[in-house]
Design an enzyme around this catalytic site. Structure first.
Site, mmCIF file in Angstrom:
data_model
loop_
_atom_site.group_PDB
_atom_site.id
_atom_site.type_symbol
_atom_site.label_atom_id
_atom_site.label_comp_id
_atom_site.label_asym_id
_atom_site.label_seq_id
_atom_site.Cartn_x
_atom_site.Cartn_y
_atom_site.Cartn_z
ATOM 1 N N TRP A 115 -7.377 1.905 -0.115
ATOM 2 C CA TRP A 115 -6.836 0.628 -0.594
ATOM 3 C C TRP A 115 -7.236 -0.525 0.311
ATOM 4 C CZ3 TRP A 115 -6.201 1.025 -5.391
ATOM 5 C CH2 TRP A 115 -5.735 2.220 -5.946
ATOM 6 N N ASP A 123 -0.077 -5.255 2.545
ATOM 7 C CA ASP A 123 0.050 -4.550 1.275
ATOM 8 C C ASP A 123 1.117 -3.475 1.491
ATOM 9 O OD1 ASP A 123 -0.146 -2.842 -0.876
ATOM 10 O OD2 ASP A 123 -2.313 -2.497 -0.709
ATOM 11 N N LYS A 126 6.032 1.969 -7.510
ATOM 12 C CA LYS A 126 6.443 3.069 -6.633
ATOM 13 C C LYS A 126 7.960 2.974 -6.384
ATOM 14 C CE LYS A 126 1.849 2.732 -5.253
ATOM 15 N NZ LYS A 126 1.110 3.576 -6.157
HETATM 16 N N1 PMP Z 1 -2.413 -0.705 -2.558
HETATM 17 C C1 PMP Z 1 -1.818 0.496 -2.413
HETATM 18 C C2 PMP Z 1 -1.321 0.894 -1.060
HETATM 19 C C3 PMP Z 1 -1.688 1.355 -3.510
HETATM 20 O O1 PMP Z 1 -1.109 2.541 -3.383
HETATM 21 C C4 PMP Z 1 -2.173 0.938 -4.776
HETATM 22 C C5 PMP Z 1 -2.032 1.773 -6.026
HETATM 23 N N2 PMP Z 1 -1.703 3.061 -5.887
HETATM 24 C C6 PMP Z 1 -2.801 -0.309 -4.874
HETATM 25 C C7 PMP Z 1 -2.881 -1.108 -3.748
HETATM 26 C C8 PMP Z 1 -3.349 -0.808 -6.174
HETATM 27 O O2 PMP Z 1 -2.294 -1.182 -6.958
HETATM 28 P P1 PMP Z 1 -2.444 -1.608 -8.496
HETATM 29 O O3 PMP Z 1 -2.780 -0.370 -9.244
HETATM 30 O O4 PMP Z 1 -1.067 -2.135 -8.805
HETATM 31 O O5 PMP Z 1 -3.500 -2.633 -8.590
#
Ligand code: PMP
Length: 359
Positions: free
Chosen positions: A99, A166, A190
């Site tokens: 991520w 994030d 989550k």
């Molecule tokens: N950052 C983290 C730490 C994640 O776990 C995720 C999705 N699992 C994301 C960003 C991306 O999120 P989204 O699918 O809402 O764009």
């Protein structure tokens, strides 16, 4: 019967959230309309978003000089919005896996990126510590919990430049000193509710830092969303409703303090079993182990047993433990709505499987 849900997100939500959202989909508060049908600019919806913002601030102890926004586009859109608004010359990023990699990729479209710390050397099996944050960058970005690798930082860093985190997968699971951050964001799917709404906690003075040297499409401007209180366009109403129900549930259970206590209890039990069980091991260094996403792999590479273990888990109504494709093995995501009973069911399954294999 409800299953033992260990999905990484979307994931298990509390029963009151599901029940009240289901009711509101049929009819919202005797209004003769479904939450799916009401106008976002009506007396039916406005109290819901206002309550969600107020509860969010109360539960997370957000200081008065911050906005809480509920936007669309997922955390992934924030990866781009952050640099398009705030990256003028250079930004610092901590690389802790998939991520943060994606966030870095987006930032590079808009300016220079300095990766000031990385766990890449050890396949992202630890959280880098003790790194220095430079003073000549526009901001520093971290991923506080790495959903895929199962690493987490439990401290709120002191930063000389705006700190942006994030917190998609650890928000509301531990007490955070919000005042240390210029911005905290994440997808709701989550610890907060269903997929489709993104939370952004942003300090008011960041409004003045929005870049003026480039055209920024309106929907990507934080200052617009702040001024319009998340109502520049139609917000994801039902998602915000479910998020509000989750916040009410968190508060009724004792707030973030209690969520943190439960998270520690669940994670301690599960890591103890992973460390004890001769079949499994944790790929993550002690000290960096996430309380929210707990990966485990075969201790001696017994990949051929994977299907059998998954079958046993399925027969015990355990779902969502298949590891991310980039890590393999298994991963149990133990978010706020995950109960001790869910964790006990998984532990018993691991113990019974060990007996089956080892006799
Ligand atoms: N950052 C983290 C730490 C994640 O776990 C995720 C999705 N699992 C994301 C960003 C991306 O999120 P989204 O699918 O809402 O764009």
């Amino acid at each position: 019967m409800r299953k033992h849900i260990f999905n990484a997100g979307p994931c298990k939500l509390s029963d009151p959230c599901l029940e009240n959202t289901a009711k509101a989909i049929l009819e919202l508060n005797n209004s003769g309309q479904s939450i799916l049908e009401v106008s976002h600019r009506s007396k039916d919806f406005e109290p819901i978003i206002n309550e969600a913002v107020a509860l969010f601030k109360e539960i997370l102890n957000v200081p008065a000089n911050y906005h809480v926004l509920f936007l669309g586009g997922g955390a992934s859109t924030q990866f781009a919005m952050i640099p398009i608004n705030f990256l003028k010359s250079k930004a610092a990023y901590v690389n802790t896996g998939t991520w943060s990699d994606k966030a870095i990729k987006e930032a590079k479209i808009f300016g220079k990126v300095e990766v000031i710390a990385s766990s890449e050397d050890k396949n992202h099996t630890y959280y880098p510590k003790g790194f220095t944050i430079p003073t000549d960058v526009d901001y520093v970005h971290i991923t506080s919990n790495n959903t895929i690798r199962g690493t987490e930082i439990f401290e709120d860093l002191k930063s000389p430049v705006p700190l942006i985190a994030d917190m998609s997968s650890d928000i509301m699971s531990r007490q955070v000193d919000v005042s240390k951050y210029a911005m905290i964001y994440g997808g709701a799917q989550k610890n907060l509710g269903p997929a489709g709404v993104t939370f952004v906690i942003i300090r008011d003075d960041m409004l003045e830092r929005v870049a003026t040297d480039r055209p920024i499409p309106t929907m990507f401007r934080y200052d617009i969303h702040m001024k319009e209180d998340s109502m520049y366009n139609t917000p994801p109403c039902v998602n915000i409703f479910a998020l509000n129900e989750t916040l009410k549930w968190v508060k009724s259970q004792g707030g973030v303090k209690e969520m943190e206590r439960r998270a520690i209890e669940r994670a301690t039990m599960l890591y103890a079993e992973i460390d004890r069980n001769s079949l499994f091991k944790s790929p993550v260094e002690v000290g960096s182990r996430s309380r929210m996403n707990i990966p485990f792999v075969w201790a001696d590479g017994s990949e051929e047993l994977t299907e059998k273990f998954m079958e046993l888990a399925k027969s015990r109504k355990i779902v969502g433990i298949k590891g991310h494709r980039s890590v393999g093995g298994f991963r149990a995501s133990t978010y706020n709505a995950c109960t001790i009973d869910d964790v006990k069911a998984l532990i018993t399954c691991m113990q019974d499987f060990e007996k089956q294999v080892k006799g």
